[in-house]
Design an enzyme around this catalytic site. Structure first.
Site, PDB file in Angstrom:
ATOM      1  N   ARG A 221      -3.438  -2.858   7.330  1.00 45.13           N
ATOM      2  CA  ARG A 221      -2.210  -3.778   7.114  1.00 45.13           C
ATOM      3  C   ARG A 221      -1.349  -3.589   8.300  1.00 45.13           C
ATOM      4  O   ARG A 221      -1.010  -2.739   8.833  1.00 45.13           O
ATOM      5  CB  ARG A 221      -1.509  -3.372   5.788  1.00 45.13           C
ATOM      6  N   HIS A 269      -7.344 -11.254  10.737  1.00 41.63           N
ATOM      7  CA  HIS A 269      -7.566 -10.796   9.509  1.00 41.63           C
ATOM      8  C   HIS A 269      -8.999 -11.189   8.865  1.00 41.63           C
ATOM      9  O   HIS A 269      -9.066 -11.722   7.827  1.00 41.63           O
ATOM     10  CB  HIS A 269      -6.481 -11.157   8.583  1.00 41.63           C
TER      11      HIS A 269
HETATM   12  P1  NDP Z   1      -9.698   3.259  -0.554  1.00 43.16           P
HETATM   13  O1  NDP Z   1      -8.453   3.189  -1.557  1.00 43.16           O
HETATM   14  O2  NDP Z   1     -11.016   3.412  -0.830  1.00 43.16           O
HETATM   15  O3  NDP Z   1      -9.170   4.286   0.550  1.00 43.16           O
HETATM   16  C1  NDP Z   1      -8.041   4.623   0.981  1.00 43.16           C
HETATM   17  C2  NDP Z   1      -8.063   6.141   1.908  1.00 43.16           C
HETATM   18  O4  NDP Z   1      -6.707   6.255   2.477  1.00 43.16           O
HETATM   19  C3  NDP Z   1      -8.463   7.357   0.807  1.00 43.16           C
HETATM   20  O5  NDP Z   1      -9.113   8.244   1.707  1.00 43.16           O
HETATM   21  C4  NDP Z   1      -7.076   7.793   0.658  1.00 43.16           C
HETATM   22  O6  NDP Z   1      -7.099   9.182   0.362  1.00 43.16           O
HETATM   23  C5  NDP Z   1      -6.352   7.333   2.123  1.00 43.16           C
HETATM   24  N1  NDP Z   1      -4.876   7.516   1.951  1.00 43.16           N
HETATM   25  C6  NDP Z   1      -4.114   6.850   1.112  1.00 43.16           C
HETATM   26  N2  NDP Z   1      -2.781   7.355   1.137  1.00 43.16           N
HETATM   27  C7  NDP Z   1      -2.835   8.321   2.074  1.00 43.16           C
HETATM   28  C8  NDP Z   1      -1.795   9.084   2.679  1.00 43.16           C
HETATM   29  N3  NDP Z   1      -0.406   9.119   2.417  1.00 43.16           N
HETATM   30  N4  NDP Z   1      -2.159  10.148   3.570  1.00 43.16           N
HETATM   31  C9  NDP Z   1      -3.447  10.421   3.892  1.00 43.16           C
HETATM   32  N5  NDP Z   1      -4.444   9.412   3.472  1.00 43.16           N
HETATM   33  C10 NDP Z   1      -4.259   8.555   2.498  1.00 43.16           C
HETATM   34  O7  NDP Z   1      -9.454   1.868   0.390  1.00 43.16           O
HETATM   35  P2  NDP Z   1     -10.450   1.039   0.972  1.00 43.16           P
HETATM   36  O8  NDP Z   1     -11.213   2.183   2.133  1.00 43.16           O
HETATM   37  O9  NDP Z   1     -11.413   0.190   0.254  1.00 43.16           O
HETATM   38  O10 NDP Z   1      -9.552  -0.123   1.746  1.00 43.16           O
HETATM   39  C11 NDP Z   1      -8.559   0.529   2.827  1.00 43.16           C
HETATM   40  C12 NDP Z   1      -7.660  -0.666   3.103  1.00 43.16           C
HETATM   41  O11 NDP Z   1      -8.242  -1.504   4.113  1.00 43.16           O
HETATM   42  C13 NDP Z   1      -7.210  -1.641   2.092  1.00 43.16           C
HETATM   43  O12 NDP Z   1      -6.197  -0.793   1.336  1.00 43.16           O
HETATM   44  C14 NDP Z   1      -6.627  -2.653   2.610  1.00 43.16           C
HETATM   45  O13 NDP Z   1      -5.326  -2.723   3.217  1.00 43.16           O
HETATM   46  C15 NDP Z   1      -7.598  -2.616   3.949  1.00 43.16           C
HETATM   47  N6  NDP Z   1      -8.581  -3.653   4.057  1.00 43.16           N
HETATM   48  C16 NDP Z   1      -8.504  -4.680   5.092  1.00 43.16           C
HETATM   49  C17 NDP Z   1      -9.367  -5.724   5.342  1.00 43.16           C
HETATM   50  C18 NDP Z   1      -9.486  -6.590   6.417  1.00 43.16           C
HETATM   51  O14 NDP Z   1     -10.128  -7.532   6.436  1.00 43.16           O
HETATM   52  N7  NDP Z   1      -8.725  -6.399   7.277  1.00 43.16           N
HETATM   53  C19 NDP Z   1     -10.620  -5.997   4.177  1.00 43.16           C
HETATM   54  C20 NDP Z   1     -10.458  -4.929   3.081  1.00 43.16           C
HETATM   55  C21 NDP Z   1      -9.517  -3.723   3.071  1.00 43.16           C
HETATM   56  P3  NDP Z   1      -7.841   9.942  -0.820  1.00 43.16           P
HETATM   57  O15 NDP Z   1      -9.392   9.687  -0.412  1.00 43.16           O
HETATM   58  O16 NDP Z   1      -7.411  11.494  -0.793  1.00 43.16           O
HETATM   59  O17 NDP Z   1      -7.420   9.182  -1.702  1.00 43.16           O
HETATM   60  C1  OXD Z   2      -8.515  -6.954   1.289  1.00 45.85           C
HETATM   61  C2  OXD Z   2      -8.480  -7.524   2.468  1.00 45.85           C
HETATM   62  O1  OXD Z   2      -7.570  -6.023   1.180  1.00 45.85           O
HETATM   63  O2  OXD Z   2      -9.046  -8.665   2.795  1.00 45.85           O
HETATM   64  O3  OXD Z   2      -9.606  -7.076   0.709  1.00 45.85           O
HETATM   65  O4  OXD Z   2      -7.393  -7.509   3.364  1.00 45.85           O
END
Ligand code: NDP
Ligand code: OXD
Length: 306
Positions: A221, A269
């Site tokens: 983000r 994006h």
């Molecule tokens: P997940 O919820 O599967 O993974 C999130 C990861 O971040 C986990 O490993 C979690 O740790 C870690 N995390 C969360 N908070 C913290 C913190 N405070 N400190 C350290 N680590 C932290 O999400 P996804 O992998 O599915 O997606 C990640 C992000 O990617 C989405 O939230 C979205 O914003 C973005 N996204 C962007 C897209 C694009 O087109 N640009 C498309 C899809 C997603 P833990 O494993 O310990 O819970």
């Molecule tokens: C998502 C994105 O969060 O597309 O899936 O950013």
């Protein structure tokens, strides 16, 4: 069973057709104010009015992985909030990030500039050992990206909230592991959810801890990155470049310095798009599971923000 569809900036008809085909006995309708009460909702950036009129929902399915925008709304008290759980996004994210890392590591932009000038010239091969990649966020997307980079034999580090163990990846967790993780990384990939803890995480202090000649890849983000701090570190030379797919304001505003910056690659994006067919299959399978009283994956914990 009624399913209400309320997704802004989305062509609704193919989704409605797909949901109806997958669940032929369900009544699937595009939401409009005053619509009948539904059991389930399929949403993307719905207005607050949608939830205010649908307090009885059993589950709300977000047609994306990130729920930061959704969690800003007042949600129905008893509804599960379910994010897309991969649904074809992790392979796209792996493609995008591997491409960005390799493009930088292999100096492909410089080669392209050379050959456009008619220059047949070589650069000294660089060592992967000098380009350790740190991935912030080792969830559904981050882990897939990490495994893909391991396949290209880069040194790979991962950082998450809770400890992880992934073959070939040096894993760090929590606040206590963060400084060591940054110091060990030259390329930094952000795949964190946007929460109060992770907002502005790529700031002057944290990015200064990366190895010199750092490269930033933000695919999570826009609000994870402090724009002016990136520009300052590009000017100082501490950061060599960045590939940015997400921005504080989207579309990126006209005149923003990122557009024309010679060391920044901008994409709109698009690193991992929602794939309609995969998403419909996943959502409708989960609805069926919930109807049977079975647990489903991808349920968001509003208290932790993802
Ligand atoms: P997940 O919820 O599967 O993974 C999130 C990861 O971040 C986990 O490993 C979690 O740790 C870690 N995390 C969360 N908070 C913290 C913190 N405070 N400190 C350290 N680590 C932290 O999400 P996804 O992998 O599915 O997606 C990640 C992000 O990617 C989405 O939230 C979205 O914003 C973005 N996204 C962007 C897209 C694009 O087109 N640009 C498309 C899809 C997603 P833990 O494993 O310990 O819970
Ligand atoms: C998502 C994105 O969060 O597309 O899936 O950013």
């Amino acid at each position: 069973m009624r399913i209400s569809f309320c997704c802004t900036d989305t062509a609704s008809e193919p989704w409605l057709q797909g949901l109806r085909a997958a669940l032929p006995t369900a009544k699937v309708a595009l939401w409009e104010p005053g619509a009948p009460l539904a059991d389930y909702a399929v949403v993307w950036a719905p207005p607050q009015q949608f939830f205010d009129e649908q307090p009885q929902l059993k589950a709300v399915f977000n047609i994306g992985a990130g729920v930061d925008a959704l969690l800003k709304l007042r949600l129905p008290p008893n509804a599960l909030v379910v994010r897309l759980d991969d649904a074809g996004m992790s392979v796209q994210m792996a493609e995008y990030v591997c491409h960005a890392v390799i493009r930088h590591f292999r100096e492909l932009d410089a080669y392209e500039a050379d050959t456009r000038q008619g220059n047949w010239s070589f650069r000294k091969p660089r060592s992967r050992a000098d380009f350790p990649v740190g991935i912030m966020g080792m969830g559904v997307l981050g882990e897939r990206v990490a495994r893909s980079l391991v396949g290209f034999e880069f040194p790979v580090m991962g950082w998450s909230r809770t400890p992880k163990s992934v073959d070939g990846v040096q894993c760090f967790a929590g606040e206590q592991g963060f400084a060591e993780f940054l110091a060990a990384s030259r390329v930094l990939v952000c795949l964190l959810p946007l929460t109060p803890e992770t907002r502005d995480i790529m700031n002057l202090t944290n990015m200064s801890r990366l190895q010199s000649g750092a490269y930033i890849i933000n695919v999570a983000r826009g609000a994870h990155l402090v724009d002016d701090d990136l520009l300052a570190l590009l000017d100082s030379g501490h950061i060599a470049g960045a590939a940015l797919d997400v921005f504080r304001t989207e579309p990126l505003s006209a005149g923003h310095p990122f557009w024309q910056h010679p060391k920044i690659v901008v994409t709109p994006h698009t690193s991992a798009r929602t794939l309609r067919s995969e998403s419909i299959t996943q959502i409708t399978s989960k609805i069926t599971a919930i109807q049977r009283g079975e647990p489903v994956a991808g349920v968001v914990e509003p208290s932790r923000g993802y």
